[in-house]
Design a protein around this motif. Structure first.
Motif, PDB file in Angstrom:
ATOM      1  N   UNK A  67      36.471  37.671  39.559  1.00 10.25           N
ATOM      2  CA  UNK A  67      35.690  38.886  39.743  1.00 10.25           C
ATOM      3  C   UNK A  67      35.341  39.117  41.201  1.00 10.25           C
ATOM      4  N   UNK A  68      35.322  38.049  41.989  1.00 11.61           N
ATOM      5  CA  UNK A  68      34.934  38.181  43.392  1.00 11.61           C
ATOM      6  C   UNK A  68      36.069  37.867  44.364  1.00 11.61           C
ATOM      7  N   UNK A  69      37.225  37.580  43.857  1.00 11.22           N
ATOM      8  CA  UNK A  69      38.372  37.289  44.726  1.00 11.22           C
ATOM      9  C   UNK A  69      39.549  38.151  44.266  1.00 11.22           C
ATOM     10  N   UNK A  70      39.990  39.046  45.117  1.00 10.61           N
ATOM     11  CA  UNK A  70      41.036  40.002  44.770  1.00 10.61           C
ATOM     12  C   UNK A  70      42.294  39.731  45.583  1.00 10.61           C
ATOM     13  N   UNK A  71      43.415  39.695  44.919  1.00 13.15           N
ATOM     14  CA  UNK A  71      44.673  39.517  45.637  1.00 13.15           C
ATOM     15  C   UNK A  71      45.181  40.910  46.039  1.00 13.15           C
ATOM     16  N   UNK A  72      45.145  41.196  47.327  1.00 12.54           N
ATOM     17  CA  UNK A  72      45.545  42.506  47.840  1.00 12.54           C
ATOM     18  C   UNK A  72      47.062  42.624  47.791  1.00 12.54           C
TER      19      UNK A  72
END
Lengths: 291, 291, 291, 291
Positions: free
Chosen positions: C31-36
């Motif tokens: 929820x707090x780490x997004x793979x761009x």
């Protein structure tokens, strides 16, 4: 001088075809510990083989016993005239100057993996004055850290286990103290005797394990478990750790019951009764250079 | 008779304030191993302390070295006139009849936890004839089970680890064989020397660890790692395990590089050259009862 | 928000007949780490099997590789928008109230023998306020006690070993901290990532191991080795200890060289550059209840 | 179909201020194991927290008990309609094809150090056909090697210890078998139940530990200790080893006495009585892919 009278009675039931035993239950004869009288009783008709290690003075009794019941009883009266010294005047000995016979006691052994504790020991004790008080600090550290609890360890428990789990019996306290001493290059050995003066809450009189450390020019007594009175220790065997000085090493199928033991202080030849007590000075039952 | 000429050169860089060393790099003088000539060179101006253990004949060199570089070089020529015997005629000795000086070698030690291997050893070897061939069976079992691989173990690796992981160097093969022998009450000790005859694929000449087992009335040589030629072993130290007989035990901050070593068979005083080879008989460099 | 761009390149030489691999080198999606963005390159023509653990979000890449050379390269850009909280307001959760999915993390595991450290942990930390600050005290205790030294441990080294020997790498610091947390009933798990911000003196950028502890209602980040910057941790895998989350688990004969890795902070979508730094508040990349 | 009726009664004396418990004594509900009826009795007025692990189906009962006596009693009647299969038709699954939920069971765990047994396992079992019969060979190897003896191990005993010492109880047989399976990449897990059919010479009915191995597309039952009848195993918990599935994990000062347990086969709903017996085919209580 302390005069102590004690008896040890051991009972076994031996499976066919019989079993070899090595006992270490005889009082050692040293310059400061004299055997006034002793007797050995064996219920089977056996030829005992009694030998003495020339350096440690440990007396080993070997028996080849037949299948069936076996009782071994040892009675002795022993006079101990301790060498005493002021702790502040007892220094350590540099590795380069140790007598050759003392060298084995700086190396790790079965239950005392001093090689693994070097970093910890240097951090805790490396900065202290190198003498009796440093060894006393190691002894106090072990006593404060480990909890005494009967039946909390097994024959496989080593100094590393006791460091991690912080529980044990007198054997385990001794192993941890020995390992820590060796880890800072101080020769230390395992000693066995009787727990004179132990609190009856711990059960009936039993074998005891404690520590001897080489300082100045002889081996001094320490009791890391804190349950007994060093002045009342009759020395039986010494060795690198419990592997060398079990009170009984058994080769074969054998069932045993708890040993029956008694010990008391009695008046000496002049009629003087000295009851062992805690004392503020260093004690040894060895002569110089372990002789 | 075999005549071997060898040299050992050790280089260290010592941190302030200096360091103590105990070396075990001198050839032992035994009834069957004679030092024809030897010389010791030390790059610092130090007073070496050389002592000999009265029972094992191990020679310990102690140095108190200063900070800075240190080179120690030992050169020797040694004659070995082996005691030989037919394996079929060499029996084991009952525990009750062992010389007192041999007793320590049936107990477990730092790297040889024979107490834990009793059940396994009895199952595998308990039914065999009690003599040289049983020890040979233990040696073969270890050799078949463990894979030799350089740098596969550490100073903390013990016989139990090697049994489980089945990989090691000569030291580990020796520890496992010793532990299994003691687990069936056969005295066994750790011995150090040079790996004469080792396959060059294993690297340059190096220190070697092997095993001596007490059988009949003396200590016989075994090589569980199978990488070298027992007839070419110059004995340096013996002890309960690697803890007692490291070629160098160091007390302080020191960096070392790999030892530089050479060994060759040369003609003896009569001009005869005997090159060590594998032989079908038992070999010992000890006198009777270890004397 | 932190934006990090990194690459990992792994080289192997595989023996016949080939080898299975399980990699854990993909950034977790939480929820707090997004793979761009991310890309995976494999030098052999293989069908990668990529699966995600539903609870931990760890992404496992499985390959069945052929004999010969194999290169695996992973590039990614990741946005981390940490959940932050004031340490003084984060309490522990009673065992009775832990989510079921968190229960496994209070039990001992391969390298974290919390069962053996109960007495020590209670003595050292049992009296402290039960919240974030107690976990911080455990973290500080480990950091103060253990010395960081490259190559000082092996794949077999466990929390007990590190407690005894007081030396290790980031993996060992993490194992000891986890074991101590569990020993006082605090759920703790092993996490892997990259050592953003580590002192170059420790060598080139490498994989990093750290700790997540369940407090309040989520998993918070701790770095017991103290060598890196928690705000810069891109989370790859989490598990009970290193057994579950090796960056590469290999099934077969394979030789590998050191991984080649790079990581840098870059401006985010709005052009803002946030460089990770040490912060005085608690950080998590997890949602509530680990979701 | 087998119908089994059993009861478990546990008695504790809890020290102030009370204690948390996690019990794993409920029968698991799986596709092949149906709970016909069950009841739970707790002597204190507590709110039980019962949760089910979504993957393993293990049911955990958590209690926060007050100081004083506590009795927990669980009664159940369970129908087991085993999935059966011919051993010759059950193959192993390549690591690359394992369901993600099965992956954790190929990694080492607290008591199953499969990483250390790789070489031994490959040597002993690496050449065998990769299917049910190989797992059976591992099971037989463990059964033949280890001696069953009550009270011969402790809570710290692991697969490596059992391999070395060759003695243990059902828990130890299970750990060693699991470690060997994982060492050749076969997923294996620890399962708990009741020892239906165990020889009364081993004592009153007790908890039992056995093994489940992932083969084909589901988990199959194995009993390495050989003391009980697999067809009569009511499954309670499964986990990576005993650390995960103790029948009672206790957080606090508590004394307990031996559990009181009973189990019997009874007629099913149609009045048919099937008594569990040893069978020559493979048994599972799991659905496909563990569902």
């Amino acid at each position: 001088m302390v005069r102590l009278k004690f008896s040890i009675e051991l009972h076994y039931e031996i499976d066919p075809p019989g079993s070899d035993f090595i006992f270490s239950i005889h009082a050692a004869k040293t310059r400061h510990q004299t055997v006034v009288s002793e007797s050995l009783g064996i219920s089977q008709n056996l030829l005992p083989n009694l030998s003495t290690d020339p350096y440690t003075h440990t007396r080993y009794l070997r028996l080849q016993a037949f299948a069936g019941p076996l009782t071994v009883r040892y009675d002795a009266t022993v006079d101990i005239s301790h060498h005493t010294a002021a702790p502040a005047q007892i220094g350590e000995v540099a590795v380069a100057n140790l007598p050759g016979s003392v060298l084995p006691y700086i190396y790790p052994s079965r239950y005392c993996q001093s090689d693994r504790l070097h970093r910890l020991a240097v951090k805790e004790f490396g900065h202290l004055w190198q003498g009796y008080s440093r060894v006393q600090a190691i002894r106090d550290w072990v006593l404060n850290r480990v909890v005494f609890r009967s039946n909390s360890s097994t024959g496989n428990t080593s100094a590393v286990d006791t460091l991690v789990e912080e529980v044990g019996v007198c054997r385990d306290f001794a192993h941890l103290m020995i390992a820590l001493c060796r880890a800072v290059n101080i020769p230390a050995r395992f000693a066995t005797g009787i727990d004179f003066g132990a609190d009856p809450i711990l059960g009936p009189t039993d074998f005891h394990a404690y520590v001897e450390v080489y300082l100045g020019e002889r081996w001094y007594i320490f009791d890391p478990s804190g349950v007994a009175i060093p002045m009342g220790f009759v020395r039986f065997g010494t060795g690198r750790d419990a592997a060398d000085t079990a009170f009984a090493t058994i080769f074969g199928g054998v069932r045993g019951s708890a040993p029956l033991m008694q010990i008391e202080a009695i008046p000496d030849a002049k009629g003087t009764l000295v009851v062992p007590q805690h004392v503020p000075y260093a004690l040894s039952t060895d002569g110089q250079w372990g002789a």
